[in-house]
Design a protein around this motif. Structure first.
Motif, PDB file in Angstrom:
ATOM      1  N   LEU A 168      48.117  43.510  36.001  1.00  0.00           N
ATOM      2  CA  LEU A 168      48.219  43.098  37.333  1.00  0.00           C
ATOM      3  C   LEU A 168      46.920  42.912  37.972  1.00  0.00           C
ATOM      4  N   LEU A 169      46.517  41.710  38.748  1.00  0.00           N
ATOM      5  CA  LEU A 169      45.239  41.442  39.236  1.00  0.00           C
ATOM      6  C   LEU A 169      45.612  41.729  40.975  1.00  0.00           C
ATOM      7  N   ILE A 170      45.002  42.657  41.467  1.00  0.00           N
ATOM      8  CA  ILE A 170      45.127  42.828  42.935  1.00  0.00           C
ATOM      9  C   ILE A 170      43.905  42.100  43.556  1.00  0.00           C
ATOM     10  N   PHE A 171      44.195  41.177  44.708  1.00  0.00           N
ATOM     11  CA  PHE A 171      42.945  40.794  45.333  1.00  0.00           C
ATOM     12  C   PHE A 171      43.084  40.685  46.605  1.00  0.00           C
ATOM     13  N   GLY A 242      43.764  45.279  37.582  1.00  0.00           N
ATOM     14  CA  GLY A 242      42.350  44.639  38.177  1.00  0.00           C
ATOM     15  C   GLY A 242      42.268  44.364  39.520  1.00  0.00           C
ATOM     16  N   LEU A 243      41.034  44.583  40.071  1.00  0.00           N
ATOM     17  CA  LEU A 243      40.736  44.311  41.355  1.00  0.00           C
ATOM     18  C   LEU A 243      39.770  43.190  41.728  1.00  0.00           C
ATOM     19  N   ALA A 253      35.407  45.110  47.451  1.00  0.00           N
ATOM     20  CA  ALA A 253      35.915  45.490  46.210  1.00  0.00           C
ATOM     21  C   ALA A 253      35.116  46.506  45.312  1.00  0.00           C
ATOM     22  N   PRO A 254      34.087  46.279  45.106  1.00  0.00           N
ATOM     23  CA  PRO A 254      33.206  47.135  44.387  1.00  0.00           C
ATOM     24  C   PRO A 254      33.051  48.419  44.950  1.00  0.00           C
ATOM     25  N   VAL A 265      39.060  46.707  35.629  1.00  0.00           N
ATOM     26  CA  VAL A 265      38.168  45.379  36.033  1.00  0.00           C
ATOM     27  C   VAL A 265      37.867  45.491  37.372  1.00  0.00           C
ATOM     28  N   CYS A 266      36.654  45.143  37.736  1.00  0.00           N
ATOM     29  CA  CYS A 266      36.558  44.547  39.119  1.00  0.00           C
ATOM     30  C   CYS A 266      35.765  43.470  39.258  1.00  0.00           C
TER      31      CYS A 266
END
Length: 412
Positions: A168-171, A242-243, A253-254, A265-266
């Motif tokens: 899953l990518l969260i953005f 991931g973000l 994000a970081p 991951v970021c």
């Protein structure tokens, strides 16, 4: 065959690259027009519609901006409604999609929160987008993520290609753009078998304009509730979340990743170490000096700057609203609080820092963030050969997707 000896520059492209073309002599408005044009790749805008609106925008005139884009949005929405009544559902879905884009675009450069169009256009944007999803086969659904006493309007895009528990990518976006605009992220995620969660955080999109939620520098308090929801979603591999943050999200994000250990991951696009410093670098040096002299001196200096520069006036007013503060001094103190210097070393997940050779809003800050990281890390620089060298790869999102998702395929 003859060869022309005319060496005069093309007046529409006075520089060496396509990025030299300017639609309007306001750097932010020009970037926002190019941003909306770039959505043509996904059928979310059309050339003539965008240029018709752009032709009606006047330099530094927010009223002309909101009116021009709203007019196009309303025409498309009415066409969609008429097509739907006649059972022409493909045409209706397409028109609803473009209408939603233009409703959102109308608010990109409009900084008067008490104007009823702020809430009204945001509601219209979501109504059109939801209708598009209902009429099309695009795999998106509205998801309301609990946050404090409210919620974060979000869309979950489930990949039809996912096999078993999938990554899953969260953005989220940054100061101006909306997550729905950023189709190059969620579309490429689902095409590669990832699920994707596109979030409107505090200070963004409808979370700001409908739910009245404002930015905060401690973004881990936004992301952790999102991850709480994400790891409980059916079909999501909890070990592969991931973000990604874009624009101001390159700080947000970081910042969250420094405190949220459940991320694999970021991605920071573009990376920003000190958001306040990146803003002040685009302003006269006297602004930074006045900030050290206290509230009265700084507010007076900011008022003088606003009087002299319509762009600065817009930025201060718009940012004060989005950060929920009353004075320029309070705003810049909040911007300065957006500083990763003391926490970048706490990030443990693998991190991709992105940048472009024509980054105009936070030049040099991606490298500063990259140097401050002690986690496994990679740096991705888009240059003129890629045609994706602008802020957040405006105008080059196909290339952005190729390289970003190649990295994600390897690490997420």
């Amino acid at each position: 065959m003859t060869t022309s000896t005319d060496t005069r520059p093309n007046p529409y492209f006075p520089g060496d690259h396509w990025t030299s073309h300017v639609f309007i002599a306001n750097e932010v408005m020009d970037d926002q027009i190019k941003h909306t044009l770039g959505m043509m790749f996904f059928g979310m805008s059309d050339l003539g519609e965008c240029l018709e609106a752009a032709a009606k925008v006047r330099l530094d005139d927010e009223e002309s901006w909101v009116t021009a884009w709203s007019d196009v949005a309303l025409r498309l929405q009415r066409r969609a409604e008429a097509a739907e009544r006649k059972g022409r559902l493909v045409s209706a879905a397409d028109a609803y999609l473009r209408a939603s884009t233009y409703w959102r675009t109308s608010l990109l450069h409009f900084s008067f929160p008490d104007d009823p169009r702020v809430r009204g256009n945001a509601v219209a944007a979501y109504a059109c987008y939801d209708r598009y999803l209902e009429l099309s086969d695009y795999p998106g659904q509205l998801l309301k993520i609990p946050y404090q006493d409210s919620f974060l309007p979000s869309y979950l895009y489930r990949s039809p290609l996912a096999k078993g528990p999938a990554p899953l990518l969260i953005f989220f976006q940054g100061r101006d753009a909306w997550a729905e605009d950023t189709r190059w992220v969620y579309d490429n995620a689902i095409r590669r078998g990832y699920h994707c969660l596109a979030v409107q955080g505090p200070g963004q999109g409808a979370a700001l304009r409908v739910n009245n939620l404002h930015f905060r520098h401690d973004w881990e308090n936004v992301v952790s509730p999102i991850v709480d929801v994400a790891e409980k979603l059916d079909g999501v591999d909890r070990e592969r979340i991931g973000l990604m943050g874009l624009s101001f999200g390159g700080y947000l994000a970081p910042r969250a990743a420094a405190f949220e250990s459940r991320l694999k991951v970021c991605v920071a696009n573009p990376g920003v170490l000190k958001w306040g410093a990146s803003i002040k670098e685009n302003l006269p040096e006297t602004i930074g000096q006045a900030l050290e002299e206290g509230p009265d001196a700084f507010n007076a200096a900011a008022a003088a700057l606003s009087e002299a520069s319509p762009l600065a006036d817009w930025f201060i007013r718009d940012s004060s609203w989005k950060h929920g503060v009353q004075t320029p001094y309070e705003l810049f103190k909040e911007l300065d609080a957006c500083d990763l210097t003391d926490v970048a070393g706490q990030i443990t997940c693998r991190t991709l820092v992105m940048d472009g050779t024509e980054e105009r809003f936070s030049a040099g800050h991606a490298e500063q963030l990259y140097d401050a990281l002690t986690c496994p890390k990679d740096f991705l620089l888009f240059d003129a050969d890629s045609t994706a060298q602008l802020h957040c790869q405006t105008g080059g999102t196909a290339t952005a997707a190729e390289f970003t998702f190649d990295w994600l395929d390897e690490h997420l």
